[in-house]
Design an enzyme around this catalytic site. Structure first.
Site, PDB file in Angstrom:
ATOM      1  CE  LYS A  35      -1.120   0.844   4.288  1.00 55.35           C
ATOM      2  NZ  LYS A  35      -1.119   2.088   5.051  1.00 55.35           N
ATOM      3  CB  THR A  36       3.610   2.485   2.139  1.00 53.62           C
ATOM      4  OG1 THR A  36       2.847   2.175   3.298  1.00 53.62           O
ATOM      5  CG2 THR A  36       4.296   3.820   2.352  1.00 53.62           C
ATOM      6  CG  ASP A 220      -1.729   5.595   4.358  1.00 61.83           C
ATOM      7  OD1 ASP A 220      -2.192   4.590   3.791  1.00 61.83           O
ATOM      8  OD2 ASP A 220      -0.767   5.559   5.145  1.00 61.83           O
ATOM      9  CD  GLU A 221      -3.706   2.589   7.582  1.00 64.70           C
ATOM     10  OE1 GLU A 221      -4.720   1.871   7.340  1.00 64.70           O
ATOM     11  OE2 GLU A 221      -2.652   2.132   8.025  1.00 64.70           O
ATOM     12  CD  GLN A 251      -5.001  -4.231   7.239  1.00 73.21           C
ATOM     13  OE1 GLN A 251      -4.152  -4.022   8.094  1.00 73.21           O
ATOM     14  NE2 GLN A 251      -4.724  -4.240   5.944  1.00 73.21           N
ATOM     15  NE  ARG A 606      -0.751  -6.745  10.740  1.00 75.34           N
ATOM     16  CZ  ARG A 606      -0.838  -6.042   9.627  1.00 75.34           C
ATOM     17  NH1 ARG A 606       0.102  -5.178   9.328  1.00 75.34           N
ATOM     18  NH2 ARG A 606      -1.842  -6.208   8.779  1.00 75.34           N
TER      19      ARG A 606
END
Length: 726
Positions: A35-36, A220-221, A251, A606
DNA sequence: CATGAATTCGTTTTT
DNA sequence: CGAATTCATG
């Protein structure tokens, strides 16, 4: 232009997102899907290929850490600093905007920020002034009420409290809070967005200017945005329709603090031309871990739908361990970590212990300490949250603005200088009576000689201290000012004399505080007109790192919430028990249960190589022994992906086998016929099990027993031939 | 006004 | 159980 450095490292879906034509894009980025990277490459693409000038880009995140990371990676990619681009948090960016437009927004030029702790104290003061009993009006509840309204964009006048006594009172407190906040020239966190939104909404000229400037907005997010953040974004983007939102509905774990997953659906409605790109290839976890996570999250209804996959192998099965109790659980985890770090060459920092509640960390800390394994617990007090740092900050705030009542109350008797509750009460009364600040009230009372000799003397002493410090620091820089004030107030002496044994630490932190102030001054533009004000804002907006040395090789301990966005080769997801995870507070409401499930999904995803899930059959909770069922989330993972780890042949401790009898029939609400919850029993047909619950009395009494290998059953007590297990 | 005893109350947390 | 906060006493 050679674009290979932008596109080569990307897969097809990532490339599609990065190179998308103008227009609104929603990138549904699964965990570990890059994503980043997509955000950073998109920005590079816009600048280098689409020739978008950097100053027309605005990229917004939730945390300072994410903002820093994004900026760093963009600059690495471009090979030079990007000037003019706005990259920051929602709060940081709106703060910057309001500082530039303080007049338009009707704010005092040097407005300051009220952080959560200051806000809490202010609310307590208001409750006291309104003579509301804290047991009926818990300050925490009032605080969350006010913030909730603001996060929804509602001022006191907008709340419809008609006919509701509770609401009416809450709104009255809210109104009083707003008045006090305004008088002090303060904005709380929610205000930053609220005011920015209102200003854009009401001033067409300003709105026009920013829309012209920021032709490209990236978020973002996105699943974590609340109502006011989304409203602000929509307003800013307007008909430009160039919104690039990255998020993952699976998420979304911050619903409890106002985040609205629905914003993802709304986005598609509000920007009809928007296109969705899904990033589903995962570069982090093994196939087994992804299958398990997919199966778990598939239980949630109303998802946008996404299935993570990997090009890599299946990897090891997920390991499940049923501990006897919480101590055994910690022992087991630490033993495995030791094994991996000594026999398999993993660094300790590549092992993470993730838990639902902060209270769980203690057991693991103890076990790690006993085993002499270095560890780091995330989420402690951060630098600007330490009491001594906040004290020093309060002095600086008072220099900056003596009418800051919060700062005044904090340091009036720190160090103790003989000003007690009764003097303070007089001050508060006077301040409220004449609608002035405590500082002003102090001068007034001194002038009126209304205090008696002792009170007057101490108060004069304090007023002089602040006045003299103001005069003495007029031409000093930030660090020198901080040093002066700390000296003048004799803070170091005060902490050293305190017998909590933390004096040395505190004084050291004061030193670090001065250093931080010095460094801040250097980083800030030299033409900053108000370095002190800027520094105070910085302290409020960025609480700093949570101590600890990030370079030491230490096992990582944190809550599931703080683990979002991170990854570890070995993950231990602990305390998977009903009541703990999913937490009992969330068990009733389906929406909250779904959020718990997403939290579990976040935790599982994770893990890179290895995932352990553990639960305890008995756990000491609030001083009492409890016998929780394994978490439903364990059942929601396909069993073929899991492998049970057996204990090392250690016999079950007697305590877990034969719990102390509880009063019959009390806990389950029903008649248990002499059995108690958690007791081990045997049944002629079903074998051995544990009493879970009971209901009804006499002949109707039924008892729920969880039988090993059979599952849980409700049995009519009168017919079930249950016997205590020996 | 400071100190120890009594009492209360237990998610998640960033800005 | 344990921390955090309130309460009563030198």
């Amino acid at each position: 232009m050679d674009v290979s450095h932008i596109l080569d490292p990307l897969n097809d879906a990532q490339r599609e997102a990065v190179t998308a034509a103008m227009g609104t894009r929603l990138v549904l980025a699964g965990a570990g899907s890059g994503k980043t990277r997509v955000l950073v490459h998109r920005i590079a693409w816009l600048i280098q290929v689409e020739n978008v000038p950097p100053w027309s880009l605005l990229a917004v995140t939730f945390t300072n850490k994410a903002a820093r990371e994004m900026r760093t990676r963009i600059e690495e990619m471009l090979g030079h600093p990007v000037g003019g681009m706005w990259v920051g948090t929602f709060h940081g960016l709106t703060h910057r905007f309001l500082r530039a437009h303080w007049q338009d927004a009707g704010l005092p030029q040097h407005f300051q920020i009220l952080d959560g702790d200051d806000q809490f104290r202010l609310i307590k003061r208001i409750l006291k002034a309104l003579e509301l009993d804290e047991s009926n009006w818990p300050p925490r509840q009032v605080q969350s009420f006010i913030n909730k309204q603001k996060d929804e964009g509602l001022r006191p006048d907008h709340v419809d409290a008609a006919g509701d006594r509770y609401l009416t009172q809450m709104v009255a407190v809210y109104r009083e809070y707003e008045a006090a906040r305004t008088r002090g020239g303060l904005l709380d966190f929610a205000d930053l967005l609220l005011c920015a939104h209102e200003l854009l909404r009401e001033r067409a000229d300003i709105l026009h200017h920013y829309r012209e400037r920021f032709r490209h907005v990236l978020v973002d997010e996105f699943q974590d945005t609340n109502a006011i953040q989304y409203a602000w974004l929509r307003l800013l983007v307007g008909p430009n329709d160039n919104l690039f939102a990255v998020g993952d509905d699976d998420q979304s774990i911050y619903g409890w603090r106002g985040a609205r997953v629905e914003n993802i659906q709304s986005l598609q409605r509000h920007f009809p031309g928007s296109q969705v790109v899904r990033l589903e290839q995962n570069y982090r976890s093994t196939g087994t871990i992804l299958k398990a996570a997919n199966a778990l999250i598939a239980r949630n209804p109303g998802r946008l739908g996404k299935n993570l996959w990997t090009a890599d192998g299946e990897g090891e099965p997920i390991r499940r361990y049923a501990a006897f109790n919480e101590v055994d659980e910690a022992r087991f985890v630490v033993e495995r970590i030791r094994k991996y770090s000594t026999e398999e060459g993993y660094r300790r920092a590549e092992c993470a212990i993730l838990y639902r509640t902060t209270a769980q960390s203690r057991l693991f800390e103890e076990a790690l300490m006993n085993a002499q394994v270095p560890f780091r617990v995330y989420g402690g007090l951060r630098f600007f949250e330490r009491a001594e740092v906040r004290d020093a900050l309060a002095y600086l705030r008072l220099l900056n603005n003596p009418d800051d009542d919060g700062a005044f109350e904090r340091v009036i008797n720190t160090p103790t200088r003989g000003i007690g509750e009764r003097t303070l009460d007089l001050l508060r009364e006077r301040a409220r009576g004449s609608a002035v600040s405590l500082w002003q009230a102090a001068q007034d009372l001194i002038a009126a000689g209304a205090l008696g000799p002792r009170g007057t003397a101490t108060l004069v002493h304090f007023v002089d201290l602040i006045r003299n410090a103001q005069a003495a620091t007029r031409d000093l820089d930030l660090a020198e000012t901080a040093t002066h004030v700390i000296e003048a107030a004799a803070l170091a002496d005060f902490y050293m004399k305190a017998k909590d044994g933390k004096g040395e630490d505190r004084v050291e932190n004061l030193g670090q505080f001065v250093e931080t102030a010095g460094r801040f001054r250097q980083e800030v533009e030299d033409d900053e007109a108000d370095p002190l004000g800027a520094f105070l804002s910085h302290a409020a907006l960025e609480a700093g790192e949570a101590q600890a040395d990030p370079f030491s090789d230490a096992v990582q301990l944190m809550t599931l919430h703080s683990a979002k966005g991170l990854e570890f080769p070995n993950v231990f997801l602990v305390g998977l028990e009903e009541g703990l995870f999913p937490h009992s507070m969330s068990a009733q409401d389906p929406a909250r249960l779904e959020e718990e499930r997403r939290l579990c999904y976040v935790g599982m995803t994770r893990a890179m190589h290895r995932l352990y899930v553990t639960h305890a059959e008995s756990r000491r909770l609030y001083g009492k022994e409890s016998y929780p069922q394994p978490s439903r989330f364990l059942r929601e993972v396909p069993p073929e992906l899991m492998e049970e780890v057996r204990g090392r042949g250690v016999s079950r401790p007697a305590a877990a086998r034969a719990p102390v009898p509880a009063a019959a029939g009390v806990m389950g609400g029903g008649d248990t016929g002499g059995f108690h919850l958690g007791q081990r029993v045997t049944h002629p047909k079903f074998g051995e099990g544990v009493v879970l619950n009971s209901e009804g009395r006499g002949a109707q009494a039924r008892i729920q027993v969880n039988f090993q290998g059979v599952g849980s059953k409700w049995l009519v007590l009168a017919y079930a031939r249950l016997e205590p297990a020996g």
